[in-house]
Design a protein around this motif. Structure first.
Motif, PDB file in Angstrom:
ATOM      1  N   PHE A   1     -28.262  18.999 -13.709  1.00 39.66           N
ATOM      2  CA  PHE A   1     -27.288  17.956 -13.422  1.00 39.66           C
ATOM      3  C   PHE A   1     -26.187  18.007 -14.477  1.00 39.66           C
ATOM      4  CE2 PHE A   1     -31.101  15.913 -11.507  1.00 39.66           C
ATOM      5  CZ  PHE A   1     -30.592  15.679 -10.234  1.00 39.66           C
ATOM      6  N   THR A   2     -24.940  17.928 -14.022  1.00 39.22           N
ATOM      7  CA  THR A   2     -23.801  17.735 -14.909  1.00 39.22           C
ATOM      8  C   THR A   2     -23.011  16.550 -14.367  1.00 39.22           C
ATOM      9  OG1 THR A   2     -22.620  19.441 -13.637  1.00 39.22           O
ATOM     10  CG2 THR A   2     -23.610  20.110 -15.736  1.00 39.22           C
ATOM     11  N   GLY A   3     -21.941  16.178 -15.060  1.00 40.22           N
ATOM     12  CA  GLY A   3     -21.128  15.055 -14.606  1.00 40.22           C
ATOM     13  C   GLY A   3     -19.654  15.416 -14.588  1.00 40.22           C
ATOM     14  N   TYR A   4     -18.908  14.755 -13.721  1.00 41.49           N
ATOM     15  CA  TYR A   4     -17.460  14.942 -13.707  1.00 41.49           C
ATOM     16  C   TYR A   4     -16.793  13.604 -13.443  1.00 41.49           C
ATOM     17  CZ  TYR A   4     -17.284  15.077  -8.498  1.00 41.49           C
ATOM     18  OH  TYR A   4     -17.362  14.782  -7.152  1.00 41.49           O
ATOM     19  N   TYR A   5     -15.463  13.572 -13.578  1.00 44.02           N
ATOM     20  CA  TYR A   5     -14.735  12.313 -13.477  1.00 44.02           C
ATOM     21  C   TYR A   5     -13.295  12.591 -13.079  1.00 44.02           C
ATOM     22  CZ  TYR A   5     -12.316  13.296 -17.892  1.00 44.02           C
ATOM     23  OH  TYR A   5     -11.521  13.848 -18.856  1.00 44.02           O
ATOM     24  N   GLU A   6     -12.544  11.533 -12.857  1.00 49.59           N
ATOM     25  CA  GLU A   6     -11.117  11.656 -12.559  1.00 49.59           C
ATOM     26  C   GLU A   6     -10.342  11.291 -13.826  1.00 49.59           C
ATOM     27  OE1 GLU A   6      -7.921  10.106  -9.207  1.00 49.59           O
ATOM     28  OE2 GLU A   6      -9.363   8.678 -10.037  1.00 49.59           O
ATOM     29  N   PRO A   7      -9.698  12.285 -14.466  1.00 48.82           N
ATOM     30  CA  PRO A   7      -8.939  11.982 -15.689  1.00 48.82           C
ATOM     31  C   PRO A   7      -7.737  11.089 -15.392  1.00 48.82           C
ATOM     32  CG  PRO A   7      -9.338  14.350 -15.456  1.00 48.82           C
ATOM     33  CD  PRO A   7      -9.678  13.709 -14.149  1.00 48.82           C
ATOM     34  N   GLU A   8      -7.348  10.317 -16.388  1.00 54.33           N
ATOM     35  CA  GLU A   8      -6.110   9.543 -16.329  1.00 54.33           C
ATOM     36  C   GLU A   8      -5.272   9.953 -17.538  1.00 54.33           C
ATOM     37  OE1 GLU A   8      -5.586   5.425 -14.541  1.00 54.33           O
ATOM     38  OE2 GLU A   8      -5.669   4.978 -16.693  1.00 54.33           O
ATOM     39  N   LEU A   9      -4.145  10.592 -17.287  1.00 50.41           N
ATOM     40  CA  LEU A   9      -3.346  11.220 -18.326  1.00 50.41           C
ATOM     41  C   LEU A   9      -1.921  10.672 -18.320  1.00 50.41           C
ATOM     42  CD1 LEU A   9      -4.519  14.839 -17.468  1.00 50.41           C
ATOM     43  CD2 LEU A   9      -5.380  13.430 -19.339  1.00 50.41           C
ATOM     44  N   ARG A  10      -1.183  11.032 -19.350  1.00 51.53           N
ATOM     45  CA  ARG A  10       0.247  10.712 -19.408  1.00 51.53           C
ATOM     46  C   ARG A  10       1.037  11.994 -19.215  1.00 51.53           C
ATOM     47  NH1 ARG A  10       1.420   5.644 -20.277  1.00 51.53           N
ATOM     48  NH2 ARG A  10      -0.136   4.286 -21.257  1.00 51.53           N
ATOM     49  N   GLY A  11       2.164  11.868 -18.507  1.00 50.43           N
ATOM     50  CA  GLY A  11       2.965  13.053 -18.223  1.00 50.43           C
ATOM     51  C   GLY A  11       4.388  12.708 -17.851  1.00 50.43           C
ATOM     52  N   SER A  12       5.117  13.721 -17.414  1.00 51.40           N
ATOM     53  CA  SER A  12       6.532  13.565 -17.086  1.00 51.40           C
ATOM     54  C   SER A  12       6.859  14.363 -15.837  1.00 51.40           C
ATOM     55  CB  SER A  12       7.395  14.055 -18.257  1.00 51.40           C
ATOM     56  OG  SER A  12       8.764  14.093 -17.909  1.00 51.40           O
ATOM     57  N   ARG A  13       7.797  13.858 -15.065  1.00 50.71           N
ATOM     58  CA  ARG A  13       8.279  14.585 -13.890  1.00 50.71           C
ATOM     59  C   ARG A  13       9.154  15.768 -14.290  1.00 50.71           C
ATOM     60  NH1 ARG A  13       6.337  14.201  -8.622  1.00 50.71           N
ATOM     61  NH2 ARG A  13       6.037  12.036  -7.996  1.00 50.71           N
ATOM     62  N   VAL A  14       9.727  15.707 -15.495  1.00 51.26           N
ATOM     63  CA  VAL A  14      10.611  16.780 -15.963  1.00 51.26           C
ATOM     64  C   VAL A  14      10.078  17.343 -17.268  1.00 51.26           C
ATOM     65  CG1 VAL A  14      12.650  15.805 -14.851  1.00 51.26           C
ATOM     66  CG2 VAL A  14      12.091  15.140 -17.193  1.00 51.26           C
ATOM     67  N   GLN A  15      10.402  18.590 -17.537  1.00 50.32           N
ATOM     68  CA  GLN A  15       9.957  19.223 -18.762  1.00 50.32           C
ATOM     69  C   GLN A  15      10.754  18.689 -19.952  1.00 50.32           C
ATOM     70  OE1 GLN A  15      10.562  23.462 -18.895  1.00 50.32           O
ATOM     71  NE2 GLN A  15       9.010  23.763 -20.483  1.00 50.32           N
ATOM     72  N   THR A  16      10.044  18.408 -21.039  1.00 52.88           N
ATOM     73  CA  THR A  16      10.654  17.960 -22.287  1.00 52.88           C
ATOM     74  C   THR A  16       9.995  18.731 -23.427  1.00 52.88           C
ATOM     75  OG1 THR A  16       9.072  16.207 -22.850  1.00 52.88           O
ATOM     76  CG2 THR A  16      10.824  15.636 -21.266  1.00 52.88           C
ATOM     77  N   PRO A  17      10.526  18.646 -24.643  1.00 54.29           N
ATOM     78  CA  PRO A  17       9.866  19.314 -25.764  1.00 54.29           C
ATOM     79  C   PRO A  17       8.420  18.855 -25.968  1.00 54.29           C
ATOM     80  CG  PRO A  17      12.099  18.720 -26.367  1.00 54.29           C
ATOM     81  CD  PRO A  17      11.834  18.082 -25.031  1.00 54.29           C
ATOM     82  N   PHE A  18       8.103  17.617 -25.565  1.00 59.79           N
ATOM     83  CA  PHE A  18       6.749  17.090 -25.718  1.00 59.79           C
ATOM     84  C   PHE A  18       5.892  17.399 -24.498  1.00 59.79           C
ATOM     85  CE2 PHE A  18       3.598  13.584 -25.538  1.00 59.79           C
ATOM     86  CZ  PHE A  18       2.938  13.840 -26.738  1.00 59.79           C
ATOM     87  N   TYR A  19       6.435  17.158 -23.317  1.00 63.68           N
ATOM     88  CA  TYR A  19       5.717  17.450 -22.065  1.00 63.68           C
ATOM     89  C   TYR A  19       6.187  18.807 -21.558  1.00 63.68           C
ATOM     90  CZ  TYR A  19       4.432  12.499 -22.124  1.00 63.68           C
ATOM     91  OH  TYR A  19       3.930  11.270 -22.474  1.00 63.68           O
ATOM     92  N   ARG A  20       5.423  19.842 -21.856  1.00 61.16           N
ATOM     93  CA  ARG A  20       5.896  21.200 -21.555  1.00 61.16           C
ATOM     94  C   ARG A  20       4.859  22.105 -20.884  1.00 61.16           C
ATOM     95  NH1 ARG A  20       5.022  24.572 -26.321  1.00 61.16           N
ATOM     96  NH2 ARG A  20       3.916  23.392 -27.934  1.00 61.16           N
ATOM     97  N   TYR A  21       3.718  21.535 -20.467  1.00 62.84           N
ATOM     98  CA  TYR A  21       2.688  22.332 -19.801  1.00 62.84           C
ATOM     99  C   TYR A  21       2.566  21.866 -18.350  1.00 62.84           C
ATOM    100  CZ  TYR A  21       1.678  23.627 -24.591  1.00 62.84           C
ATOM    101  OH  TYR A  21       1.794  24.082 -25.888  1.00 62.84           O
ATOM    102  N   PRO A  22       2.885  22.736 -17.389  1.00 60.33           N
ATOM    103  CA  PRO A  22       3.031  22.300 -15.996  1.00 60.33           C
ATOM    104  C   PRO A  22       1.725  22.237 -15.198  1.00 60.33           C
ATOM    105  CG  PRO A  22       3.608  24.606 -16.180  1.00 60.33           C
ATOM    106  CD  PRO A  22       3.303  24.137 -17.588  1.00 60.33           C
ATOM    107  N   LEU A  23       1.744  21.365 -14.192  1.00 65.43           N
ATOM    108  CA  LEU A  23       0.774  21.374 -13.100  1.00 65.43           C
ATOM    109  C   LEU A  23       1.501  21.942 -11.898  1.00 65.43           C
ATOM    110  CD1 LEU A  23      -0.754  17.787 -13.414  1.00 65.43           C
ATOM    111  CD2 LEU A  23      -1.586  19.904 -14.469  1.00 65.43           C
TER     112      LEU A  23
END
Length: 344
Positions: A97-119
């Protein structure tokens, strides 16, 4: 009794062929540990939410009778005992048995110097077959400039674990929020980063967990990011705006999951939508009836299950500590259960 008569009259289908290497044993209800202590009425409600999507005649029959019976006051204990039989399916491997979940994260609709890793959304060529590996996508920038980005995160480790979980919520810098769900993958098989870290001697087996891997990767910067490339599988996302924020993420049945009642299984062995009885051992034993409403790339085998713990940081902490043995028993319509057990 009239419920039993009604459902037996509708059970026309026989089970499909057995998967090679699996053994099916029909158990007595007295062999189910902790059955009477669970909230079986709640489990019945969760099962009835998705059983209408099952197309096989025997499953449709027990679903129809369950919905009719629930409207007339039929309780979960009576329902499951009357129309199902517990079946232990084994393939020689120990239960995990393992477990998983739904993450809740912060992000941006546009790329910025801080938010720079895409989905990324699913590129058309990936939908057609095998595509580039994780290392090739991230190191060579194969998807750059194609407008496939849904959102941007601040941490590549968050991107990786969001892909492992398969869905998540993102609170955006403009005050809005979005939900992403699984859209497809690049065609490469999943490989465990945790097992690789153990093999390399970078982590002791008893210390491996999602949180430990996160910390190890973050502490090592570029070296840590390259370690994630051991898993060539890469998941693409889609926006999921039709699901109310109050409901769980969509599972493999395209229905919302329920915390501590939904479980991911191997659909080649366990029917998606089937009730499954969990007997999880470990530091926090668990005895409860769940519903097989999801799948996962790493969830393979008859005695393998991933328990959905819910949404957010607290759920993530709990899910990340689960790596326990025990037993999983599948509840099957009566005729199907005995047909599988006898190999008919």
């Amino acid at each position: 009794m009239r419920y039993l008569v009604a459902v037996l009259a509708l059970l026309a289908a026989t089970a499909g062929p057995l998967r090679a290497g699996t053994v099916h044993d029909v158990l007595d209800w007295s062999e189910i540990d902790g059955w009477s202590q669970d909230d079986l009425d709640e489990a019945m409600r969760v099962f009835l939410e998705t059983c209408g999507d099952l197309r096989d005649p025997d499953w449709r029959a027990v679903c129809r009778v369950g919905k009719t019976g629930a409207a007339e006051g039929l309780d979960g204990d009576t329902y499951f005992r009357a129309f199902f039989r517990p079946v232990l399916i084994e393939d020689g491997a120990e239960m995990l048995f393992t477990g998983y979940y739904e993450p809740e994260l912060r992000g941006s609709r546009v790329q910025t110097p801080f938010y720079r890793y895409p989905l990324y959304r699913l590129p058309p060529e990936a939908a057609e077959g095998s595509f580039a590996s994780r290392a090739e996508i991230e190191e060579l920038g194969l998807l750059d400039g194609r407008g496939l980005e849904i959102a941007w995160l601040s941490d590549p480790v968050d991107v990786y674990f969001l892909q492992v979980q398969g869905s998540g919520r993102i609170r955006l810098t403009d005050g809005t929020a979005l939900r992403v769900g699984y859209a497809g993958k690049n065609g490469h098989s999943y490989r465990s980063v945790g097992k690789e870290l153990i093999r390399r001697g970078d982590m002791e087996p008893h210390k491996v967990s999602a949180s430990a891997i996160r910390q190890w990767v973050r502490e090592r910067g570029d070296e840590g990011r390259r370690a994630l490339h051991h898993n060539p599988s890469y998941v693409f996302f889609r926006e999921v705006n039709e699901v109310p924020w109050s409901r769980g993420p969509l599972g493999a049945m395209n229905r919302s999951l329920t915390a501590m009642r939904s479980v991911a299984i191997d659909p080649d062995i366990v029917k998606l939508g089937a009730p499954v009885w969990i007997e999880k051992d470990g530091a926090e034993p668990m005895r409860r009836l769940m519903v097989a409403q999801d799948t996962g790339a790493a969830i393979k085998g008859a005695q393998r299950a991933d328990i959905f713990f819910g949404t957010g940081e607290s759920a993530g902490r709990k899910a990340g500590t689960i790596r326990d043995g025990g037993r999983m028993v599948v509840l099957l319509p009566i005729q199907r259960a005995y047909s599988l057990a006898t190999g008919l």
